[in-house]
Enzyme design. Sequence first.
Site, PDB file in Angstrom:
ATOM      1  N   CYS A 150       0.820  -1.219   0.000  1.00  0.00           N
ATOM      2  CA  CYS A 150       0.000   0.000   0.000  1.00  0.00           C
ATOM      3  C   CYS A 150       0.853   1.270   0.000  1.00  0.00           C
ATOM      4  O   CYS A 150       1.379   1.678   1.039  1.00  0.00           O
ATOM      5  CB  CYS A 150      -0.930  -0.026   1.203  1.00  0.00           C
ATOM      6  SG  CYS A 150      -1.906   1.473   1.338  1.00  0.00           S
ATOM      7  N   CYS A 153      -0.504   4.072   2.228  1.00  0.00           N
ATOM      8  CA  CYS A 153      -0.268   3.913   3.669  1.00  0.00           C
ATOM      9  C   CYS A 153       1.196   4.171   4.020  1.00  0.00           C
ATOM     10  O   CYS A 153       1.495   4.766   5.046  1.00  0.00           O
ATOM     11  CB  CYS A 153      -0.580   2.496   4.128  1.00  0.00           C
ATOM     12  SG  CYS A 153      -2.019   1.777   3.388  1.00  0.00           S
ATOM     13  N   ASP A 154       2.112   3.679   3.183  1.00  0.00           N
ATOM     14  CA  ASP A 154       3.510   3.612   3.605  1.00  0.00           C
ATOM     15  C   ASP A 154       4.472   4.479   2.804  1.00  0.00           C
ATOM     16  O   ASP A 154       5.651   4.557   3.157  1.00  0.00           O
ATOM     17  CB  ASP A 154       3.989   2.147   3.533  1.00  0.00           C
ATOM     18  CG  ASP A 154       3.200   1.267   4.485  1.00  0.00           C
ATOM     19  OD1 ASP A 154       2.808   1.761   5.553  1.00  0.00           O
ATOM     20  OD2 ASP A 154       2.958   0.090   4.160  1.00  0.00           O
TER      21      ASP A 154
END
Length: 331
Positions: A150, A153-154
């Site tokens: 992701c 997200c990261d």
Amino acid sequence: MSGDDTVHKVAIIGSGPAGLTAAIYASRAKLDPVCIEGGDITSKTDLPGGQLMLTTDVENFPGFPEGIMGPELMERFKQQAERFGTIFKQGRVAKADLSQRPFTLEIENQLMGTQETIKAQSIIVATGASAKYLGLEAEQKYLGHGVTTCATCDGAFFRDKHVVVVGGGDSAMEEANFLTRFASKVTVVHRRTEFRSSKIMHERALANEKIEWKLNRVVKDIVPDERFLKQLVLAGTNEDEGVEETLDIGPDGGLFVAIGHSPNSQIFGDQIEMHDTGYLKTDGATSRTSVEGVFAAGDIHDDHYRQAITASGAGCKAAIDCEKWLEAQGL
Ligand code: NAP
């Protein structure tokens, strides 16, 4: 384990575009649906709301000419379903008994550590699909420590770092472009020279000077450093079969796996007819599954279009099919 004697007319499993559209239609039809949101609110990559919770700009959902962020779009879906009376239950269905009606669903709430059993005359399955992995031993070991599925997200953890995106579909192109906001360099590793992604997304990535390409390559191994990753071992495919090379991505590089998704149909075991790939079978153009009273919508049965808008349309169809079926049963 808690639960009451209420038998819901319809339980919707999943809260992505398919589940929430089904919830909007079913609640407007006065079916008082209960929606089991799924996902895990403590997770970064498996949130209630489905895959759009992990996306940034959604540019192709009609009605938003300027685009909209994925999580905001899902919040709006949810508010619309709530407005018409959908009851939401946080947690994931751990077990489903479809052998008799009313059907029984066991719900686990990971955050509260509680379990609940509910009963429903009909079910709309909208459990979607989850990210696939490469299958390398080191991949799971370094998940969250350099390996991720992701970018949203990261991505920010890899500011001024070198990251690799694996895949040749729209997800890989989208992630590669997005990651150039943070990373000093993004290398796309793809196992062919042809791309599955849409032309526009591929061209956008090709035009991005921060993106480099390693085609006819797969990731064979992962070499960590102290925090994230140092190197990837790449193996040649097709005409490059037999080639092996090491790609330096350290210090603290990242590996973003963007190679598609698998359907979340495991909880049904062999109770519903599925294709070999695990996608649920539906009857012709309807949302009816092989179990009477159980309907499917979205990525759980669609391995072809897999768009938010098609999932949403499928959720609408499932709610209408379900309403008609309940009416025919005198329920
Ligand atoms: P996808 O279209 O199935 O593409 C997966 C890619 O990963 C393919 O290029 C595939 O290679 C590669 N791959 C699969 N298994 C692999 C393995 N074990 N090792 C190495 N490579 C592997 O999946 P997706 O990109 O997630 O897209 C899914 C759907 O969502 C599509 O319909 C797409 O249009 C849609 N989507 C849309 C947007 C958008 O419009 N903004 C964004 C993301 C996704 P091969 O090509 O060789 O099979």
